[in-house]
Write an enzyme that holds these catalytic residues in place. Sequence first.
Site, mmCIF file in Angstrom:
data_model
loop_
_atom_site.group_PDB
_atom_site.id
_atom_site.type_symbol
_atom_site.label_atom_id
_atom_site.label_comp_id
_atom_site.label_asym_id
_atom_site.label_seq_id
_atom_site.Cartn_x
_atom_site.Cartn_y
_atom_site.Cartn_z
ATOM 1 N N ILE A 1 0.959 -1.285 0.017
ATOM 2 C CA ILE A 1 -0.008 -0.050 -0.083
ATOM 3 C C ILE A 1 0.664 1.184 -0.082
ATOM 4 O O ILE A 1 0.506 2.305 -0.654
ATOM 5 C CB ILE A 1 -0.893 0.051 1.176
ATOM 6 C CG1 ILE A 1 -2.143 0.986 0.869
ATOM 7 C CG2 ILE A 1 -0.242 0.361 2.453
ATOM 8 C CD1 ILE A 1 -2.795 0.524 -0.334
ATOM 9 N N SER B 1 11.820 0.873 6.746
ATOM 10 C CA SER B 1 11.345 -0.447 6.593
ATOM 11 C C SER B 1 12.364 -1.380 6.698
ATOM 12 O O SER B 1 13.728 -1.160 6.723
ATOM 13 C CB SER B 1 10.909 -0.560 5.170
ATOM 14 O OG SER B 1 9.649 -1.516 4.896
ATOM 15 N N LYS C 1 -5.185 1.881 7.864
ATOM 16 C CA LYS C 1 -6.285 1.044 8.585
ATOM 17 C C LYS C 1 -5.871 -0.500 8.681
ATOM 18 O O LYS C 1 -5.239 -0.922 7.683
ATOM 19 C CB LYS C 1 -7.868 1.297 7.712
ATOM 20 C CG LYS C 1 -7.618 0.914 6.166
ATOM 21 C CD LYS C 1 -7.601 -0.378 5.510
ATOM 22 C CE LYS C 1 -7.913 -1.765 6.045
ATOM 23 N NZ LYS C 1 -7.737 -2.862 4.918
ATOM 24 N N ASP D 1 -9.985 -7.668 7.356
ATOM 25 C CA ASP D 1 -8.865 -6.623 6.922
ATOM 26 C C ASP D 1 -9.619 -6.050 5.718
ATOM 27 O O ASP D 1 -9.488 -4.586 5.704
ATOM 28 C CB ASP D 1 -7.550 -7.243 6.442
ATOM 29 C CG ASP D 1 -6.445 -6.185 5.842
ATOM 30 O OD1 ASP D 1 -6.039 -5.339 6.391
ATOM 31 O OD2 ASP D 1 -6.414 -6.242 4.588
HETATM 32 P P1 NAP Z 1 2.700 -5.621 3.138
HETATM 33 O O1 NAP Z 1 2.730 -5.562 1.665
HETATM 34 O O2 NAP Z 1 2.764 -6.870 3.850
HETATM 35 O O3 NAP Z 1 3.776 -4.284 3.462
HETATM 36 C C1 NAP Z 1 3.951 -4.272 5.099
HETATM 37 C C2 NAP Z 1 5.356 -3.364 5.172
HETATM 38 O O4 NAP Z 1 5.515 -3.279 6.300
HETATM 39 C C3 NAP Z 1 6.342 -4.657 4.682
HETATM 40 O O5 NAP Z 1 6.873 -4.150 3.365
HETATM 41 C C4 NAP Z 1 7.530 -4.489 5.913
HETATM 42 O O6 NAP Z 1 8.699 -3.892 5.306
HETATM 43 C C5 NAP Z 1 7.022 -3.486 6.573
HETATM 44 N N1 NAP Z 1 7.151 -3.611 7.929
HETATM 45 C C6 NAP Z 1 6.894 -4.709 9.007
HETATM 46 N N2 NAP Z 1 7.273 -4.809 10.058
HETATM 47 C C7 NAP Z 1 7.599 -3.389 10.258
HETATM 48 C C8 NAP Z 1 8.115 -2.671 11.238
HETATM 49 N N3 NAP Z 1 8.394 -2.950 12.312
HETATM 50 N N4 NAP Z 1 8.386 -1.403 11.058
HETATM 51 C C9 NAP Z 1 8.396 -0.918 9.555
HETATM 52 N N5 NAP Z 1 8.098 -1.596 8.734
HETATM 53 C C10 NAP Z 1 7.604 -2.987 8.962
HETATM 54 O O7 NAP Z 1 1.304 -5.097 3.443
HETATM 55 P P2 NAP Z 1 0.081 -3.894 2.858
HETATM 56 O O8 NAP Z 1 -0.719 -4.548 1.955
HETATM 57 O O9 NAP Z 1 1.106 -2.731 2.562
HETATM 58 O O10 NAP Z 1 -0.547 -3.696 4.140
HETATM 59 C C11 NAP Z 1 -0.069 -2.735 5.188
HETATM 60 C C12 NAP Z 1 -1.148 -2.217 6.044
HETATM 61 O O11 NAP Z 1 -2.136 -1.210 4.985
HETATM 62 C C13 NAP Z 1 -2.278 -2.959 6.508
HETATM 63 O O12 NAP Z 1 -2.791 -2.466 7.695
HETATM 64 C C14 NAP Z 1 -3.458 -3.157 5.369
HETATM 65 O O13 NAP Z 1 -4.459 -3.363 5.972
HETATM 66 C C15 NAP Z 1 -3.206 -1.698 4.866
HETATM 67 N N6 NAP Z 1 -3.982 -1.571 3.527
HETATM 68 C C16 NAP Z 1 -3.649 -2.556 2.615
HETATM 69 C C17 NAP Z 1 -4.135 -2.263 1.281
HETATM 70 C C18 NAP Z 1 -3.611 -3.232 0.085
HETATM 71 O O14 NAP Z 1 -4.372 -3.211 -0.998
HETATM 72 N N7 NAP Z 1 -2.653 -4.365 0.256
HETATM 73 C C19 NAP Z 1 -5.059 -1.370 0.963
HETATM 74 C C20 NAP Z 1 -5.326 -0.427 1.920
HETATM 75 C C21 NAP Z 1 -4.799 -0.649 3.350
HETATM 76 P P3 NAP Z 1 9.884 -4.845 4.842
HETATM 77 O O15 NAP Z 1 9.390 -4.898 3.162
HETATM 78 O O16 NAP Z 1 11.036 -3.896 4.763
HETATM 79 O O17 NAP Z 1 10.107 -6.133 5.290
#
Ligand code: NAP
Length: 308
Positions: A14, A36, A90, A168
Amino acid sequence: MTPIKLAIVGLGKIARDQHIPAATANDDFELVAVASPRSTLDTVPSFPSIEELLAAIPDVTAVALCTPPQVRYETARYALEHGRHVLLEKPPGVTVGEIQDLAELALSQDVTLFASWHSRHAPAVEPARAWLAHRRPHSIKITWKEDVRVWHPGQRWIWQPGGLGVFDPGINALSILTHIIPGVYRLCAADLSYPTNCDTPIAAHLLLVGPRSVPTNIELDFLYQGPPAWDILIETDAGPLHLSNGGHQLHLNADPQPLPNCTEYTSLYAHFASLIHQHRLDVDISPLQLVADAFLSGRRIPVPAFVE
Ligand code: NAP
């Protein structure tokens, strides 16, 4: 006006798909760094943690936290304690209490906390809210179904405690619902389907009574194949309102409605900037409270293990 120096924490899907383009396109912000654990960005300095980022670039004044929700509280607390404005993706956290705690901290630090709900910024949501303000709803039916293997490939955190599973995406529907028809929603029943190898549900069926005693039926499914179904259908005394495509289309009495030409995250960052300029908080926990109620009272139904 001098741009707000912004850092993004958690460089995953995101952050790359939405936050970086929206923040970069907004003249109120200047993206100056990211943090990150493993991922980096070529265009601005990258750090493995918020602690190292703020130590190296102390003039960062705002941070957007795009990590999985399980690690967001500690990061948010650190940023607020160090006087930075904070945007939470969120869901804002994994418990109601931690959000209340962050809100109190933000108030005491005199900085902004924005617990964002991106779906509330979809173009059909405000027109739906305005139309409903003058109508009496009779029933609400929400269908929120998508294939987790397509939309969240490899995201193990979704299945771990605090990851919310099907809530989620489902909490996006709840965030729209609680915005377009505000008030108290009382949960009457919840069936939650848990794969035998997961700590969060993969499907859910909720029955609620909404404001003015409106029966509310919610179906969530994370294994739904084909085009996603992100629909809210509200029968009213003036005919049906149908919000579809996650709040991007609106039909009133089956007639398609013209909508403003805006994107969710453009609007979300504009709101974050205005909150900062006005020294305000925007923290509404009602969607998370509904999920908490489902987890408190829901019937647990075991289903086969989830295989990606
Ligand atoms: P994701 O692709 O798994 O990305 C999460 C990122 O957080 C990973 O790249 C990871 O970094 C990083 N991370 C993990 N632990 C951390 C820490 N302690 N400190 C700093 N960074 C850390 O997940 P995502 O889909 O982007 O979702 C993240 C949030 O956005 C969730 O709450 C989700 O509900 C929300 N969201 C997602 C979407 C969607 O379409 N995916 C849409 C709206 C909202 P590294 O890569 O460096 O390991």
